[in-house]
Enzyme design. Structure first.
Site, PDB file in Angstrom:
ATOM      1  N   GLU A  62       9.305  -4.242  10.514  1.00 42.47           N
ATOM      2  CA  GLU A  62       9.719  -2.941   9.970  1.00 42.47           C
ATOM      3  C   GLU A  62      10.219  -2.015  11.071  1.00 42.47           C
ATOM      4  O   GLU A  62       9.523  -1.765  12.063  1.00 42.47           O
ATOM      5  CB  GLU A  62       8.551  -2.272   9.217  1.00 42.47           C
ATOM      6  CG  GLU A  62       8.940  -0.892   8.673  1.00 42.47           C
ATOM      7  CD  GLU A  62       8.012  -0.321   7.626  1.00 42.47           C
ATOM      8  OE1 GLU A  62       7.067  -1.011   7.198  1.00 42.47           O
ATOM      9  OE2 GLU A  62       8.253   0.834   7.219  1.00 42.47           O
ATOM     10  N   GLU A  67      -1.496  -5.318   8.430  1.00 46.37           N
ATOM     11  CA  GLU A  67      -0.590  -4.692   9.401  1.00 46.37           C
ATOM     12  C   GLU A  67      -1.065  -4.898  10.838  1.00 46.37           C
ATOM     13  O   GLU A  67      -2.267  -4.954  11.102  1.00 46.37           O
ATOM     14  CB  GLU A  67      -0.477  -3.189   9.108  1.00 46.37           C
ATOM     15  CG  GLU A  67       0.276  -2.893   7.825  1.00 46.37           C
ATOM     16  CD  GLU A  67       0.613  -1.411   7.663  1.00 46.37           C
ATOM     17  OE1 GLU A  67       0.356  -0.615   8.592  1.00 46.37           O
ATOM     18  OE2 GLU A  67       1.144  -1.065   6.601  1.00 46.37           O
ATOM     19  N   ASP A  91      -1.070  -6.096  -0.473  1.00 45.06           N
ATOM     20  CA  ASP A  91      -1.372  -5.450   0.810  1.00 45.06           C
ATOM     21  C   ASP A  91      -2.860  -5.136   0.917  1.00 45.06           C
ATOM     22  O   ASP A  91      -3.459  -4.629  -0.039  1.00 45.06           O
ATOM     23  CB  ASP A  91      -0.620  -4.110   0.867  1.00 45.06           C
ATOM     24  CG  ASP A  91       0.314  -4.012   2.049  1.00 45.06           C
ATOM     25  OD1 ASP A  91       0.199  -4.824   2.982  1.00 45.06           O
ATOM     26  OD2 ASP A  91       1.175  -3.109   2.021  1.00 45.06           O
ATOM     27  N   LYS A  94      -1.295  -9.290   2.729  1.00 47.79           N
ATOM     28  CA  LYS A  94      -0.571  -8.835   3.924  1.00 47.79           C
ATOM     29  C   LYS A  94      -1.454  -7.861   4.675  1.00 47.79           C
ATOM     30  O   LYS A  94      -2.163  -7.061   4.058  1.00 47.79           O
ATOM     31  CB  LYS A  94       0.740  -8.158   3.538  1.00 47.79           C
ATOM     32  CG  LYS A  94       1.511  -7.610   4.744  1.00 47.79           C
ATOM     33  CD  LYS A  94       2.925  -7.218   4.396  1.00 47.79           C
ATOM     34  CE  LYS A  94       3.091  -5.843   3.837  1.00 47.79           C
ATOM     35  NZ  LYS A  94       2.566  -4.739   4.683  1.00 47.79           N
ATOM     36  N   ASP A 142       0.841  -1.204   0.000  1.00 47.39           N
ATOM     37  CA  ASP A 142       0.000   0.000   0.000  1.00 47.39           C
ATOM     38  C   ASP A 142       0.872   1.249   0.000  1.00 47.39           C
ATOM     39  O   ASP A 142       0.375   2.364  -0.123  1.00 47.39           O
ATOM     40  CB  ASP A 142      -1.014  -0.018   1.151  1.00 47.39           C
ATOM     41  CG  ASP A 142      -0.362   0.030   2.518  1.00 47.39           C
ATOM     42  OD1 ASP A 142       0.864  -0.186   2.609  1.00 47.39           O
ATOM     43  OD2 ASP A 142      -1.087   0.284   3.506  1.00 47.39           O
ATOM     44  N   SER A 143       2.206   1.063   0.088  1.00 48.71           N
ATOM     45  CA  SER A 143       3.122   2.193  -0.119  1.00 48.71           C
ATOM     46  C   SER A 143       2.921   2.779  -1.510  1.00 48.71           C
ATOM     47  O   SER A 143       3.294   3.929  -1.765  1.00 48.71           O
ATOM     48  CB  SER A 143       4.577   1.743   0.062  1.00 48.71           C
ATOM     49  OG  SER A 143       4.844   0.594  -0.719  1.00 48.71           O
TER      50      SER A 143
HETATM   51  O1  KIV Z   1       3.565  -1.164   1.676  1.00 46.71           O
HETATM   52  C1  KIV Z   1       4.753  -1.517   1.724  1.00 46.71           C
HETATM   53  O2  KIV Z   1       5.577  -1.174   0.877  1.00 46.71           O
HETATM   54  C2  KIV Z   1       5.172  -2.355   2.831  1.00 46.71           C
HETATM   55  C3  KIV Z   1       6.615  -2.719   2.925  1.00 46.71           C
HETATM   56  C4  KIV Z   1       7.376  -1.598   3.502  1.00 46.71           C
HETATM   57  C5  KIV Z   1       6.823  -3.968   3.686  1.00 46.71           C
HETATM   58  O3  KIV Z   1       4.368  -2.722   3.630  1.00 46.71           O
END
Ligand code: KIV
Length: 309
Positions: A199, A131, A99, A129, A60-61
């Site tokens: 992280e 969080e 994510d 994924k 989600d970055s």
């Molecule tokens: O969204 C992302 O890029 C991440 C990584 C930093 C693991 O969660």
């Protein structure tokens, strides 16, 4: 230490098999570092695939690196779905993790499972994924795993809840905070996660937790003791402005190169160097003559460059 490649060859292993969960575990057992990188579209996915990474995360970055938001909080499942689908189209062998965005899994187990199904069914993700290692995240992870979808956990600095964590800063820096992270990892592992991202936690804390972990741990700013590492595509290739987090290692400065390329193009257009004769299409002399005649013009003027072939 400079790690900018001077000459670097792409892996030529044409027989590379698609990465699977058993292969990831086998690599972990053999002590082979796992390589994960984020990707958000077709070209970044092709680059990661050709480089031979083990896992690709449509993180989600992408909300920040690709969509220009100032955090990951606002991005929606629909927006990430577009990125996930494009990423999938570019991947052949890496294990593909998508994510789940903030607000798309916290409300209930049903919401979490439904969002996870969307990323698997519509975007072709191998896993999702989420969080956090608190009670809610652990419960949602368990529900998704029970629905048959592999889940990657994420502890330490969890950007979706950075405000609650006091900003984008390292976590687990007090004994109490480190113990809390260790408990979260164990709870996510017990819930059935196939892997966890650590992280921004102190390397020494990672070293203490690692012997308790059976599943592969992928670190980002968590030191060298993890089973693998992940970096954000745009950070490692320098496709964003600013220095980024302490843990970022840049291997290229592509944003600068992109700007130089676009500036050179702009200069050529303004100086009328581009397009040149070699960039134009030709038309047969007779056709051109007829065309010109239909507007009352004489046959091909000798100085009309590239007009006739
Ligand atoms: O969204 C992302 O890029 C991440 C990584 C930093 C693991 O969660």
């Amino acid at each position: 230490m400079s790690t900018m490649p001077t000459t670097m060859h792409l892996p030529q292993d044409a027989s590379r098999l698609p990465m699977t969960l058993p292969r990831l575990l086998e690599k972990q057992r053999r002590g082979e570092p796992l390589v994960m990188v984020t990707a958000y579209d077709y070209p970044s996915a092709r680059a990661a695939d050709r480089a031979g990474v083990d896992l690709v995360l449509m993180g989600d970055s992408g909300a920040m690196t690709v969509l220009g938001y100032d955090s990951t909080v606002a991005v929606t499942p629909d927006e990430l779905m577009v990125l996930a689908k494009a990423t999938r189209r570019g991947l052949q062998t890496p294990f593909f993790v998508a994510d789940l965005p903030f607000g798309s899994y916290e409300v209930s187990d049903e919401q979490a499972v439904q969002t996870a199904f969307r990323f698997v069914k519509e975007a072709g993700a191998d896993a999702v994924k989420l969080e956090g290692g608190g009670e809610t995240s652990v419960r949602r992870a368990r529900a998704i795993v029970n629905a048959g979808i592999p889940v990657m956990g994420h502890v330490g600095l969890t950007p979706q809840t950075a405000t609650a964590l006091g900003g984008y800063k390292a976590q687990g820096k007090s004994a109490g905070a480190a113990v809390k992270i260790a408990h979260e990892c164990l709870a996510l592992q017990e819930a059935g996660c196939f892997s966890i991202v650590f992280e921004a936690i102190p390397s020494a804390v990672t070293e203490v937790i690692m012997p308790m972990m059976e599943i592969p741990v992928i670190g980002i700013g968590a030191g060298p003791a993890t089973d693998g590492q992940v970096l954000v595509f745009h950070d490692l290739l320098g496709i964003r402005e600013g220095r980024g987090a302490k843990f970022v290692q840049r291997y290229a400065d592509l944003l600068d190169e992109m700007a130089v390329g676009v500036a050179a193009y702009a200069e050529d257009v303004r100086a009328k160097r581009y397009p040149g004769p070699e960039h134009g299409y030709a038309i047969e002399v007779g056709e051109l003559a007829d065309f010109r005649a239909s507007f009352g013009l004489s046959a091909v003027e000798p100085d009309v460059e590239g007009a006739a072939i």
